[in-house]
Design an enzyme around this catalytic site. Structure first.
Site, PDB file in Angstrom:
ATOM      1  N   HIS A   1       3.359  -4.429   2.975  1.00 56.30           N
ATOM      2  CA  HIS A   1       1.940  -4.440   3.355  1.00 56.30           C
ATOM      3  C   HIS A   1       1.112  -5.298   2.400  1.00 56.30           C
ATOM      4  O   HIS A   1       1.513  -5.584   1.267  1.00 56.30           O
ATOM      5  CB  HIS A   1       1.390  -3.016   3.396  1.00 56.30           C
ATOM      6  CG  HIS A   1       1.394  -2.323   2.064  1.00 56.30           C
ATOM      7  ND1 HIS A   1       0.472  -2.579   1.066  1.00 56.30           N
ATOM      8  CD2 HIS A   1       2.212  -1.361   1.557  1.00 56.30           C
ATOM      9  CE1 HIS A   1       0.710  -1.821   0.017  1.00 56.30           C
ATOM     10  NE2 HIS A   1       1.769  -1.074   0.276  1.00 56.30           N
TER      11      HIS A   1
ATOM     12  N   GLU B   1       6.362   5.839   2.614  1.00 56.94           N
ATOM     13  CA  GLU B   1       6.642   5.630   1.205  1.00 56.94           C
ATOM     14  C   GLU B   1       7.148   6.915   0.558  1.00 56.94           C
ATOM     15  O   GLU B   1       6.969   8.024   1.090  1.00 56.94           O
ATOM     16  CB  GLU B   1       5.364   5.142   0.496  1.00 56.94           C
ATOM     17  CG  GLU B   1       5.537   4.742  -0.953  1.00 56.94           C
ATOM     18  CD  GLU B   1       6.561   3.635  -1.174  1.00 56.94           C
ATOM     19  OE1 GLU B   1       7.728   3.849  -0.798  1.00 56.94           O
ATOM     20  OE2 GLU B   1       6.198   2.586  -1.740  1.00 56.94           O
TER      21      GLU B   1
END
Length: 287
Positions: free
Chosen positions: A87, A161
């Site tokens: 990202h 994550e």
């Protein structure tokens, strides 16, 4: 001037000899060789060389059956090419905070610009599907990357994550002062970092294997995956047969691209790691 060794692979009786002259590129009239690059042939990557038998002359492998460990343990419907993207820059990246699985860290203006650069860099590439972490900083990046594509985005919890518990949201310097033992282990020995009997990085390796199976058994040949740094490390390492003790052996920048090829046996070959040319130039990828 130092001696150099010259070898002409196109002459059957070639010998190696010392030369006092600077090395030169040797011309060759062999009819089976042609060199293609992306500037003249968009369907081929830069410096791709193809022989009459379709074998690479660059030294790159063109077949790797049984050379690596299968992630799928069964045959896939077709070979796969997977592009992994981290990202764009987030608010907690900028503030130096531990992010983990928290959804409170958002894509910054700089992160949006990085995602736009990724989108332009991949604009000539066809992808059958895009998979993303549902956490906002990755989700926002994926939405930008996938603009104008027909298929809907697919969000996988297995791409989230690592969960870092009470460290999440803390500035690194504050976490180091308040939890010196835990923070030091997280930074220096992450595979043995343990909270309440849970080993987040070891668990991440299990999650990465789940993500690979979900992706590899999806119909299609070419996939885009947008997610976070730690799970990206786990995805890369599990594909290469590396354990969680190698967690910090690999780094991926915001907006960095990594590319894997999988054969039908589910065996992986890493073709590119952390490509970032598009962050500094208007480079368009063809691979």
């Amino acid at each position: 001037m130092s001696s150099t060794l010259v070898f002409n692979p196109f002459l059957s009786n070639s010998t190696i000899r010392e030369s006092k002259k600077p090395p030169k590129i040797l011309a060759c009239s062999a009819p089976s060789a042609r060199i293609l690059c992306s500037s003249s042939a968009p369907d081929h990557s830069i410096a791709t060389e193809v022989s009459g038998k379709n074998a690479s002359l660059t030294g790159g492998a063109y077949d790797f059956e049984k050379a690596t460990t299968s992630l799928s343990q069964k045959l896939l419907s077709s070979p796969k090419k997977i592009t992994l993207v981290r990202h764009g820059l987030s608010s907690w990246n900028t503030e130096g905070r531990v992010q983990g699985s928290s959804d409170m860290s958002l894509l910054t203006e700089a992160g949006v610009a990085q995602a736009e650069r990724c989108r332009r860099a991949l604009s000539d590439m066809h992808f059958d599907q895009c998979f993303s972490s549902p956490i906002s900083r990755a989700k926002s990046t994926a939405e930008i990357l996938w603009q104008g594509r027909e298929e809907p985005l697919v969000y996988l919890d297995s791409l989230k994550e690592a969960h870092l518990y009470f460290l999440e949201g803390m500035r690194n310097e504050d976490a180091r002062k308040k939890y010196p033992k835990e923070f030091a282990q997280w930074r220096e020995d992450p595979s043995n970092f343990c909270i309440n009997g849970v080993y987040p990085i070891r668990r991440l390796w299990e999650t990465a294997r789940e993500a690979w199976l979900e992706i590899l058994f999806t119909p299609g040949d070419n996939f885009l995956v947008v997610t976070h740094k730690s799970i990206l490390r786990a995805l890369i390492c599990t594909a290469l047969g590396l354990g969680p003790e190698r967690f910090r052996s690999i780094d991926v920048n915001n907006g960095g691209l990594s590319v894997f090829s999988f054969n039908k046996r589910g065996e992986a070959m890493l073709q590119s790691l952390n490509m970032t040319a598009h962050m500094y130039t208007d480079h368009i990828y063809h691979y």
